[in-house]
Design a protein around this motif. Structure first.
Motif, PDB file in Angstrom:
ATOM      1  N   LEU A  67     -25.665 -15.411   9.022  1.00 31.04           N
ATOM      2  CA  LEU A  67     -25.195 -14.664  10.192  1.00 31.04           C
ATOM      3  C   LEU A  67     -24.681 -13.285   9.824  1.00 31.04           C
ATOM      4  N   ALA A  68     -24.243 -13.109   8.578  1.00 32.71           N
ATOM      5  CA  ALA A  68     -23.749 -11.810   8.121  1.00 32.71           C
ATOM      6  C   ALA A  68     -24.862 -10.949   7.537  1.00 32.71           C
ATOM      7  N   GLN A  69     -26.113 -11.422   7.619  1.00 33.00           N
ATOM      8  CA  GLN A  69     -27.285 -10.694   7.121  1.00 33.00           C
ATOM      9  C   GLN A  69     -27.195 -10.430   5.628  1.00 33.00           C
ATOM     10  N   ARG A 239     -31.331 -13.719  15.821  1.00 34.95           N
ATOM     11  CA  ARG A 239     -31.076 -12.281  15.962  1.00 34.95           C
ATOM     12  C   ARG A 239     -29.880 -12.041  16.893  1.00 34.95           C
ATOM     13  N   ARG A 240     -29.794 -12.782  17.970  1.00 35.60           N
ATOM     14  CA  ARG A 240     -28.676 -12.609  18.902  1.00 35.60           C
ATOM     15  C   ARG A 240     -27.372 -13.115  18.294  1.00 35.60           C
ATOM     16  N   MET A 241     -27.437 -14.144  17.468  1.00 35.82           N
ATOM     17  CA  MET A 241     -26.241 -14.627  16.771  1.00 35.82           C
ATOM     18  C   MET A 241     -25.745 -13.576  15.781  1.00 35.82           C
ATOM     19  N   ALA A 243     -26.199 -10.387  16.160  1.00 36.02           N
ATOM     20  CA  ALA A 243     -25.608  -9.342  16.993  1.00 36.02           C
ATOM     21  C   ALA A 243     -24.199  -9.722  17.432  1.00 36.02           C
ATOM     22  N   THR A 244     -23.980 -11.007  17.706  1.00 36.04           N
ATOM     23  CA  THR A 244     -22.640 -11.475  18.065  1.00 36.04           C
ATOM     24  C   THR A 244     -21.655 -11.211  16.934  1.00 36.04           C
ATOM     25  N   VAL A 245     -22.077 -11.494  15.711  1.00 38.67           N
ATOM     26  CA  VAL A 245     -21.215 -11.261  14.544  1.00 38.67           C
ATOM     27  C   VAL A 245     -20.927  -9.769  14.382  1.00 38.67           C
ATOM     28  N   ARG A 246     -21.921  -8.942  14.635  1.00 43.13           N
ATOM     29  CA  ARG A 246     -21.718  -7.494  14.510  1.00 43.13           C
ATOM     30  C   ARG A 246     -20.699  -6.980  15.529  1.00 43.13           C
ATOM     31  N   ARG A 285     -18.356  -8.178   6.262  1.00 48.29           N
ATOM     32  CA  ARG A 285     -19.361  -8.822   7.107  1.00 48.29           C
ATOM     33  C   ARG A 285     -19.221 -10.341   7.069  1.00 48.29           C
ATOM     34  N   ALA A 286     -18.971 -10.880   5.878  1.00 47.83           N
ATOM     35  CA  ALA A 286     -18.771 -12.327   5.771  1.00 47.83           C
ATOM     36  C   ALA A 286     -17.523 -12.768   6.529  1.00 47.83           C
TER      37      ALA A 286
END
Length: 351
Positions: A67-69, A239-241, A243-246, A285-286
């Motif tokens: 989720l943190a890419q 992808r939307r998940m 974006a939620t994290v971002r 990010r994590a």
């Protein structure tokens, strides 16, 4: 900024405009509502736990990195489920997955792809390698030579591959999940510092407890439970998940706390190499992914502290004094987190 901070402390979703712009550039669109996000995460974790017994924390960290890419490094002795965890996470998502078995004779072109001359068309054509997938599983990455390992450097950092002077973009999401045995075992090549720094987190699986091992003997005898795993989320949902994290809000105080942890590692007397600026970005990010998994739209210092060991330990290089004193990178990170002040906030004070 003061107004934005006040709204975050009231529990309202906010994000920095720069982060919103970055999400738009990646074409990730709108994020999910926290309830939908939490439901999707629960489905992924439940699917993983049907295969991996007694390792819920490892599954949670793997999902956090996704989720943190980031990219994930699974390091432990053979036979504890490193590759199984990687394959299970990949199967829970309806996306493209390629596996690379790293061996001493593997070439860089076997990873990235190669240009082949087409005699009929009288021109070279690029044949993509296995790195062109949403999730790339690199099994026993330290079995390959440093030259082959370095083939992953560009794609992990820039999400592109350059072959014969031409750059090819990789799809999103893109995640490398690499497994490796400890470097002191025979026939391995330690990852260089530059490549370790590109992995967001490192997880050591460890041995399962008695109950989990007994359950494994019962359920894994006839057929692997991996066969029954089916995708529980789509690529678009992931992808939307992301974006939620971002969109998770980070206050200036938490950013300062994160930076202070990194700077403390650079000044630590037991370290020859501390955390890089890239490590600080990935730590934050994590922490944002951890906050979202905990059902919050803002980051607490506790979120940063909870992932500090997984994100930072594999990047640090100990000096001789630390080795003589019996210290390791994990204990050094723990001591740094314990000593760095949070500032005017209490770690566990809710907004």
């Amino acid at each position: 900024m003061d107004t934005q901070q006040d709204m975050a402390e009231a529990g309202t979703i906010r994000s920095n405009s720069a982060e919103l712009g970055q999400g738009a550039e990646l074409g990730q669109g709108e994020g999910l509502a926290l309830a939908e996000f939490h439901d999707a995460c629960g489905r992924i974790r439940a699917a993983i736990e049907t295969v991996i017994d007694g390792k819920s924390e490892a599954a949670r960290l793997a999902l956090t990195v996704l989720l943190a890419q980031g990219h994930l490094l699974l390091e432990d002795v053979p036979g504890v489920g490193k590759t199984m965890l990687a394959k299970t996470l990949a199967k829970t998502i309806d996306c493209s997955v390629h596996r690379i078995q790293f061996t001493p004779d593997l070439l860089p072109s076997d990873v990235t792809g190669v240009s082949i001359y087409n005699q009929d068309k009288h021109r070279f054509e690029f044949r993509p390698g296995p790195v062109f997938a949403n999730i790339v599983i690199g099994d026993e990455i330290n079995r390959a030579s440093a030259k082959t390992q370095s083939a992953l450097l560009e794609c992990m950092e820039e999400h592109q591959v350059t072959v014969d002077g031409t750059s090819y973009s990789l799809d999103t999401p893109f995640m490398v999940i690499a497994t490796q045995n400890p470097i002191e075992m025979e026939g391995t090549y330690p990852l260089p510092e530059a490549q370790r720094d590109r992995f967001m987190a490192r997880i050591s699986m460890g041995y399962p407890d008695l109950r989990a091992e007994m359950e494994m003997l019962e359920t894994h005898q006839s057929v692997s439970p991996l066969v029954a795993v089916r995708p529980v989320v789509t690529v678009d949902e992931v992808r939307r998940m992301v974006a939620t994290v971002r969109d998770v809000y980070v206050s200036p105080a938490v950013k300062e706390y994160t930076v202070n942890i990194g700077r403390a590692t650079r000044d630590h007397p037991h370290l020859r190499l501390g955390a890089s600026p890239r490590a600080m970005l990935q730590l934050l990010r994590a922490a944002k992914a951890t906050a979202a998994l905990n059902g919050r739209d803002f980051v607490l210092p506790d979120d940063v502290a909870s992932v500090a060991e997984a994100v930072l330990a594999h990047r640090l290089i100990l000096d001789r004094k630390a080795v003589t004193a019996g210290e390791d990178a994990s204990s050094v990170v723990a001591s740094v987190v314990a000593k760095v002040p949070v500032g005017g906030e209490s770690r566990r004070v809710s907004p």
